[in-house]
Write a protein that holds these residues in place. Structure first.
Motif, PDB file in Angstrom:
ATOM      1  N   LEU A 180      -4.748  -0.297   1.121  1.00 50.98           N
ATOM      2  CA  LEU A 180      -4.115  -0.772  -0.219  1.00 50.98           C
ATOM      3  C   LEU A 180      -5.237  -1.715  -0.944  1.00 50.98           C
ATOM      4  N   LEU A 181      -5.271  -0.934  -2.077  1.00 54.68           N
ATOM      5  CA  LEU A 181      -6.396  -1.685  -2.895  1.00 54.68           C
ATOM      6  C   LEU A 181      -5.867  -2.009  -4.389  1.00 54.68           C
ATOM      7  N   LEU A 182      -5.524  -3.200  -4.605  1.00 59.67           N
ATOM      8  CA  LEU A 182      -4.958  -3.840  -5.652  1.00 59.67           C
ATOM      9  C   LEU A 182      -5.894  -4.737  -6.404  1.00 59.67           C
ATOM     10  N   ASP A 183      -7.245  -4.498  -6.320  1.00 56.86           N
ATOM     11  CA  ASP A 183      -8.298  -5.656  -6.661  1.00 56.86           C
ATOM     12  C   ASP A 183      -8.502  -5.298  -8.422  1.00 56.86           C
ATOM     13  N   GLN A 184      -8.872  -6.513  -9.035  1.00 55.98           N
ATOM     14  CA  GLN A 184      -9.093  -6.422 -10.392  1.00 55.98           C
ATOM     15  C   GLN A 184      -7.903  -6.104 -11.205  1.00 55.98           C
ATOM     16  N   ASN A 185      -6.966  -6.958 -10.723  1.00 57.16           N
ATOM     17  CA  ASN A 185      -5.651  -6.902 -11.645  1.00 57.16           C
ATOM     18  C   ASN A 185      -5.262  -8.311 -12.047  1.00 57.16           C
ATOM     19  N   GLN A 186      -4.168  -8.433 -12.381  1.00 63.72           N
ATOM     20  CA  GLN A 186      -3.540 -10.021 -12.852  1.00 63.72           C
ATOM     21  C   GLN A 186      -2.451 -10.442 -11.817  1.00 63.72           C
ATOM     22  N   LEU A 187      -2.650 -10.110 -10.663  1.00 63.04           N
ATOM     23  CA  LEU A 187      -1.248 -10.322  -9.685  1.00 63.04           C
ATOM     24  C   LEU A 187      -1.255 -11.928  -9.533  1.00 63.04           C
ATOM     25  N   LYS A 188      -0.141 -12.443  -9.345  1.00 65.40           N
ATOM     26  CA  LYS A 188       0.005 -13.914  -9.100  1.00 65.40           C
ATOM     27  C   LYS A 188       0.730 -14.334  -7.930  1.00 65.40           C
ATOM     28  N   GLY A 189       1.070 -15.542  -7.562  1.00 65.91           N
ATOM     29  CA  GLY A 189       1.899 -15.908  -6.655  1.00 65.91           C
ATOM     30  C   GLY A 189       1.275 -15.738  -5.170  1.00 65.91           C
ATOM     31  N   SER A 190       1.793 -15.893  -4.104  1.00 67.16           N
ATOM     32  CA  SER A 190       1.403 -15.899  -2.569  1.00 67.16           C
ATOM     33  C   SER A 190       1.571 -14.662  -2.158  1.00 67.16           C
ATOM     34  N   LEU A 191       1.232 -14.165  -1.178  1.00 72.06           N
ATOM     35  CA  LEU A 191       1.011 -13.109  -0.240  1.00 72.06           C
ATOM     36  C   LEU A 191       2.324 -13.075   0.465  1.00 72.06           C
ATOM     37  N   PRO A 192       3.101 -12.058   0.622  1.00 70.14           N
ATOM     38  CA  PRO A 192       4.155 -12.054   1.802  1.00 70.14           C
ATOM     39  C   PRO A 192       3.888 -12.601   2.909  1.00 70.14           C
ATOM     40  N   ASN A 193       4.760 -13.314   3.486  1.00 70.06           N
ATOM     41  CA  ASN A 193       4.300 -14.046   4.640  1.00 70.06           C
ATOM     42  C   ASN A 193       4.370 -12.851   5.997  1.00 70.06           C
ATOM     43  N   ASP A 194       5.549 -12.135   5.911  1.00 76.37           N
ATOM     44  CA  ASP A 194       5.619 -10.947   6.923  1.00 76.37           C
ATOM     45  C   ASP A 194       5.010  -9.738   6.544  1.00 76.37           C
ATOM     46  N   ILE A 195       3.893  -9.662   7.021  1.00 77.05           N
ATOM     47  CA  ILE A 195       3.195  -8.176   6.632  1.00 77.05           C
ATOM     48  C   ILE A 195       2.893  -7.503   7.899  1.00 77.05           C
ATOM     49  N   VAL A 196       3.710  -7.673   9.272  1.00 75.66           N
ATOM     50  CA  VAL A 196       3.169  -7.081  10.311  1.00 75.66           C
ATOM     51  C   VAL A 196       3.559  -5.442  10.360  1.00 75.66           C
ATOM     52  N   SER A 197       4.557  -5.224   9.312  1.00 76.71           N
ATOM     53  CA  SER A 197       4.899  -3.929   9.586  1.00 76.71           C
ATOM     54  C   SER A 197       3.650  -3.016   8.866  1.00 76.71           C
ATOM     55  N   TRP A 198       2.619  -3.573   8.578  1.00 75.63           N
ATOM     56  CA  TRP A 198       1.431  -2.536   7.950  1.00 75.63           C
ATOM     57  C   TRP A 198       0.634  -2.485   9.192  1.00 75.63           C
ATOM     58  N   LYS A 199       1.370  -1.615  10.137  1.00 73.55           N
ATOM     59  CA  LYS A 199       0.622  -1.624  11.398  1.00 73.55           C
ATOM     60  C   LYS A 199      -0.604  -0.330  11.251  1.00 73.55           C
ATOM     61  N   SER A 200      -0.327   0.239  10.236  1.00 72.44           N
ATOM     62  CA  SER A 200      -1.465   1.480  10.101  1.00 72.44           C
ATOM     63  C   SER A 200      -2.570   0.997   9.107  1.00 72.44           C
ATOM     64  N   LEU A 201      -2.181  -0.170   8.517  1.00 69.00           N
ATOM     65  CA  LEU A 201      -3.139  -0.369   7.315  1.00 69.00           C
ATOM     66  C   LEU A 201      -5.020  -0.741   7.907  1.00 69.00           C
ATOM     67  N   VAL A 202      -5.747  -0.096   7.309  1.00 68.14           N
ATOM     68  CA  VAL A 202      -7.126  -0.189   7.832  1.00 68.14           C
ATOM     69  C   VAL A 202      -7.889  -0.821   6.482  1.00 68.14           C
ATOM     70  N   ILE A 203      -7.600  -0.802   5.630  1.00 67.62           N
ATOM     71  CA  ILE A 203      -8.383  -1.511   4.325  1.00 67.62           C
ATOM     72  C   ILE A 203      -7.560  -2.170   3.411  1.00 67.62           C
ATOM     73  N   LEU A 204      -7.670  -3.378   3.144  1.00 70.50           N
ATOM     74  CA  LEU A 204      -6.631  -4.242   2.181  1.00 70.50           C
ATOM     75  C   LEU A 204      -7.671  -4.870   1.257  1.00 70.50           C
ATOM     76  N   ASN A 205      -7.620  -4.717  -0.111  1.00 68.16           N
ATOM     77  CA  ASN A 205      -8.443  -5.311  -0.742  1.00 68.16           C
ATOM     78  C   ASN A 205      -7.439  -5.752  -2.140  1.00 68.16           C
ATOM     79  N   LEU A 206      -7.436  -7.247  -2.217  1.00 64.31           N
ATOM     80  CA  LEU A 206      -6.816  -7.930  -3.278  1.00 64.31           C
ATOM     81  C   LEU A 206      -7.587  -8.787  -4.148  1.00 64.31           C
ATOM     82  N   SER A 207      -8.741  -8.441  -4.024  1.00 63.09           N
ATOM     83  CA  SER A 207      -9.707  -9.494  -4.722  1.00 63.09           C
ATOM     84  C   SER A 207      -9.398  -9.500  -6.241  1.00 63.09           C
TER      85      SER A 207
END
Length: 1010
Positions: A508-535
């Motif tokens: 999941l790569l959503l970096d270099q956008n204009q996203l706001k707010g906080s991250l969802p608290n419950d992200i445990v269903s991303w059990k297959s996630l290897v790379i997370l980039n929200l920079s």
């Protein structure tokens, strides 16, 4: 008219009657004799069940399906694909009228059956796909009437006798897939004037050079020398072979130009010259109007596509990729009515594309990536609704995508990235029902993301565009997306909770956008996630603690946001971490206090660490001066007490040290180098290396299971102190230390430390409860647990995916890439949950450059796992590990060991024989655990093993491609005849092996992996 006397008439009548009864008697005698011989053959073959109808009571042997008779006598014997394991009976030629013998696709052993030379009338002999060894006898010339000779896929070696040139009636000569290693007598083959079919493919040890005399074969229709060691140039007078219909000289070392006479052959329909070193231009004159396939890919050809190619109305496949062609595509090419595949990937073509592509023919593959094309895409590429692959990345194409693509339901791959496209995506394209790869990055597309996306899309890459708006709530329905890459757009709003509902998401790569707010608290269903980039967004709040429960996460980048609070528990397996430029406070977790993460926490003024390695404030040194001053007296008193106590201890310590010096003199010489945070010392290890703790041994030394802290164990490999082997073992020891100390991955065994002195060397690893894969797979595990836990298919597939993850990391994520060189089931270790880890890096080597060959001084490895090019040339690159991994896939699916067979054969050879026969895969699978629900998946993984063990390295997929196929298979996507494998371009692998069926049918075509 003369009238004979009555006596003469009677004598004549008696003579004819006698002759009749004599012939009848001889016929009966011959019939009885042939019947007896056939029963004797059955007995020699040990009465196989498929010949139960061959019995003494059934004398009508001419009606037996294996027998052909002419005028009541046996002339043909056909015992094909019957699992015969006996030698050919020496009395077979007692069937005196035998002309046809077909014993192909069996397991017949021994040398060439010389007793066949007694079959003086033999015209047809097929011994292909058997286990013969040795040389072809020179006496084969005695079969003077032979018209058909097929010795393919045997183990015949040495030289091919020149006496074959005396078989003047020969029309078919098949010698492919053998082990010939001497020169080939082309000078006498040129005298076989009746020859129509000649196949010498896949004999890589046979030095070959095409002579001019070969062109004397005026009747030759099929000329095939694929994947051998063919050198030199194609004879200029090849145009004299007027009957030629198919020419396959692909995957050799041919040089020079394509002869001008080749495309003048009026009967020519198929040309494979791909994967050579040919240069120069394609001949401009073309008179071979029957051409259906032209494959000139992977050479050094240059110039333009001849205008005469536009006359080839039967042409369906044109592959020119990976050459140096230039200029524009002739307009006439687009008007060819039979064209289905057009591939000019990686050339120097330029100009605009002819607008007629797709309008006149049922186009399926359109691959023009990595060129300099400009202008728009042709509007009618999917006019007939057959387009599966549209690959145009890395050009200078512009404008909007054709509106007609919105109705292209057949489309499987869309790769238009790195161009100058603009505008909005055709509405229907988001929901194309077969679309798997959606790659449109690095363009100027705009608009909002759709609520609904095709359920088949696995790779969704829209990065570096101008999409705006929020991530839609409908994202929850994108359930099959594995990679969602939307970096560098204008997306805004918050990250919806619905995004966490994607169970297959790995990247999941959503970096270099204009996203706001906080991250969802419950992200445990991303059990297959290897790379997370929200920079580089505007995210706020605390980093959710649930991020510590993401079992597969290895890369996390939340930098350049506005996160605050303390750093939560983060998985220690993360190798790429960036939390810099936020408002985080508190102490950095101790697991990340090392130089590997010195850039991970910068520009967080509230963070501190216990080590100066992170360039942060040191924790405990930020107290106010007044606080220090107010407690100076207490500190002084405590210091005096401590000093006094230490002096007393020092005196005791010196006495004890002198007392124990002799006993511990050897231990003091031990040197420990740690690569992880340790909870034990070298003395803890040395004291527990007792005989009862030994769990394994080998040529390298002994392995111990050592308890530490009373709770856990470590594995200690002690290198044997053999002076003769010391230099080799030291090299292996240092190679393993060098590599494992610098890499970290969840599927690679963790090296904790090394311990050594002048006499011994030890490596200390994490201990894995379930030992090595071979002990479970091949019933070598003697422990009680082995009798209670079945290594069923889900576990086997999980293990395969784990190994692939580890190798993919080594080949594609390490710089320089690492080649293991000894991948085998005994070097795959399993933890308590049967997660696989690659071990034993003693032979591993770092490559100078990715995909380039490095030369080793010697061949070291294990029989059954070593790639052929490594054995023959000592050259290595990543593809030798791919071959070994393919062997493991064959072991996992068939249950057989890699050295299945004898000293001359292996599991790979056994599997490929069944490939070429067209066997039913279900019959090859491990019978102990085959379940109907797993059949399709297992068949696909078997075929993937076949692809990985291709003879030529260029024909094998990369580990990235392999991993992607395995992951999709685990998730229920049975990859098949269409290219539904996602990001990696393995269409030709899948197309050529028809992976959607349980019957293998390898197409005789170039395996193309762009």
């Amino acid at each position: 008219m003369t009238i004979l006397p009555t006596s003469h008439i009677k004598i004549s009548l008696y003579f004819h009657v006698a002759t009749f009864f004599l012939i009848l008697s001889l016929a009966n005698s011959q019939s009885q004799q042939e019947h007896s011989i056939l029963l004797k053959i059955k007995l020699h073959l040990q009465n196989p069940s498929f010949l139960t109808h061959w019995n003494s009571s059934n004398t009508s042997y001419c009606s037996w399906p294996e027998i052909t008779c002419t005028t009541g006598s046996v002339t043909g014997l056909t015992l094909v694909n019957s699992s015969i394991t006996q030698t050919i009976p020496s009395f077979i030629c007692d069937l005196q009228n035998l002309t046809h013998v077909d014993l192909s696709y069996n397991l017949i052993p021994g040398e060439f059956p010389k007793d066949l030379f007694k079959c003086s009338n033999l015209e047809y002999l097929d011994l292909s796909f058997n286990n013969f060894v040795g040389k072809i006898p020179y006496d084969i010339q005695s079969l003077v009437h032979l018209q058909y000779l097929n010795l393919s896929s045997t183990n015949f070696d040495g030289e091919i006798p020149s006496s074959i040139g005396k078989l003047k009636d020969l029309r078919f000569l098949g010698l492919k897939y053998c082990s010939f290693n001497d020169t080939f007598p082309f000078e006498v083959i040129g005298d076989l004037f009746n020859l129509e079919f000649f196949d010498l493919s896949s004999n890589p040890l046979l030095p070959l050079k095409l002579p001019l005399s070969l062109t004397k074969l005026k009747k030759l229709k099929f000329f095939i020398i694929h994947a051998s060691n063919l050198v030199g140039e194609i004879p200029e007078n090849i145009g004299d072979m007027v009957a030629l219909e198919k020419l396959d000289l692909s995957e050799n070392n041919l040089t020079g130009k394509i002869p001008s006479g080749l495309f003048m052959l009026k009967n020519l329909s198929i040309v494979y010259l791909n994967s050579n070193n040919l240069s120069g231009e394609i001949p401009s004159s073309v008179e071979a109007l029957n051409l259906t396939t032209i494959d000139l890919a992977r050479n050094s050809l240059s110039g333009k596509i001849p205008n005469d190619f536009g006359k080839l109305q039967k042409l369906s496949v044109l592959h020119l990729h990976m050459n140096n062609f230039s200029g524009e595509i002739p307009e006439s090419i687009a008007r060819l009515e039979s064209l289905t595949e057009f591939n000019v990937f990686m050339n120097k073509f330029s100009g605009t594309l002819p607008m007629g592509f797709g309008l006149f023919s049922k186009l399926e593959f359109f691959h023009i990536a990595v060129n300099s094309f400009n202008g728009k895409l042709p509007e009618n590429l999917c006019y007939h609704g057959k387009l599966q692959n549209l690959t145009v990345y890395e050009n200078s194409l512009s404008g909007e995508l054709p509106k007609s693509l919105g109705n292209c339901s057949s489309l499987v791959e869309l790769k238009v990235d790195k161009n100058h496209f603009s505008g909005q995506i055709p509405n229907g394209l988001w929901r194309a029902e077969n679309l798997v790869s959606f790659m449109i990055s690095h363009n100027k597309f705009n608009g909002e993301l759709p609520q609904n996306l095709s359920s088949s899309i696995s790779l969704f890459d829209i990065s570096y565009n101008q999409f705006y708006g929020g991530i839609p709530i409908g994202v929850a329905s994108w359930t099959n997306v594995v990679k969602f890459i939307a970096s560098k757009n204008n997306l805004n709003g918050s990250i919806p909770q619905e995004l966490t509902a994607l169970p297959n998401l790995e990247r999941l790569l959503l970096d270099q956008n204009q996203l706001k707010g906080s991250l969802p608290n419950d992200i445990v269903s991303w059990k297959s996630l290897v790379i997370l980039n929200l920079s580089q967004n505007q995210l706020i709040g605390e980093i959710p603690s649930s991020i510590g429960h993401l079992a597969s996460l290895s890369a996390l980048d939340l930098s350049e946001n506005q996160f605050s609070g303390e750093i939560p528990s983060i998985p220690t397996r993360i190798t790429d971490l960036n939390l810099s430029s936020n408002y985080l406070t508190g102490k950095v977790p101790s697991d990340f206090e090392n130089s590997a993460f010195d850039r991970s926490f910068l520009n967080n003024s509230g963070l501190c660490a216990d080590t100066p390695k992170l360039s942060l404030s040191l924790c405990g040194f930020g107290l106010e001066k007044s606080t220090k001053t107010s407690h100076w007296s207490i500190g002084l008193i405590i210091s005096l007490i401590v000093v006094t106590f230490l002096l007393a201890l020092f005196a005791s310590f010196m006495i004890i040290k002198l007392y124990k010096k002799r006993n511990h003199e050897s231990e003091s010489s031990w040197k420990l180098i740690s690569f992880q945070r340790l909870s034990f010392t070298e003395l803890d290890i040395l004291s527990s290396m007792t005989e009862q703790n030994i769990i394994g041994s080998g040529g390298f030394g002994t392995v111990y299971r050592v308890p530490v802290n009373g709770l856990t164990y470590v594995a200690v490999k002690k290198i044997m102190s053999n002076r003769k082997l010391r230099q080799k073992l030291e090299t292996s020891f240092h190679a393993e230390v060098k590599i494992l100390s610098n890499i970290r991955h969840r599927n690679i065994v963790k090296l904790l430390c090394c311990i050594s002195n002048e006499d011994s060397m030890m490596l200390v690893y994490e201990y894995l409860e379930h030992s090595s894969l071979d002990k479970w797979l091949h019933n070598k595990n003697k422990s009680g647990s082995a009798r209670h836990v079945v290594l069923d298919w889900p576990k086997r597939l999980q293990i395969a995916i784990g190994i692939a993850h580890g190798l993919c990391y080594m080949h594609h994520d390490c710089s320089p890439p690492i080649v293991h060189r000894d991948i085998k089931t005994s070097n795959i270790l399993l933890d308590s949950q049967f997660n696989a880890k690659v071990a034993d890096f003693g032979l591993a080597r770092s490559l100078m450059k990715p995909e380039e060959f490095n030369t080793m001084s010697a061949v070291i490895g294990s029989f059954g796992y070593m790639a052929p090019e490594y054995v023959q040339t000592t050259k290595i690159n990543e593809k030798i590990d791919v071959f070994s991994f393919g062997v493991i896939l064959l072991e996992l699916t068939t249950g057989k060991e890699a050295n299945y067979g004898d000293e001359h054969s292996s599991l790979v050879e056994w599997s490929w024989r069944h490939v070429l026969v067209g066997s039913n895969i279900e019959d090859l699978l491990d019978k102990d655990f085959v379940e109907p629900s797993c059949l399709d998946e297992m068949c696909c993984i078997f075929k993937l093993g076949i692809m990985c063990t291709s003879t030529l390295p260029s024909s094998r997929p990369s580990m990235k491609e392999v991993l992607h196929l395995l992951v999709r298979s685990e998730r229920g996507f049975v990859f098949g005849g269409r290219n539904d494998v996602g990001e990696y371009d393995v269409v030709p692998f899948l197309k050529n092996s028809k992976l959607n069926s349980r019957r293998i049918d390898i197409v005789d075509s170039d395996s193309d992996s762009d």
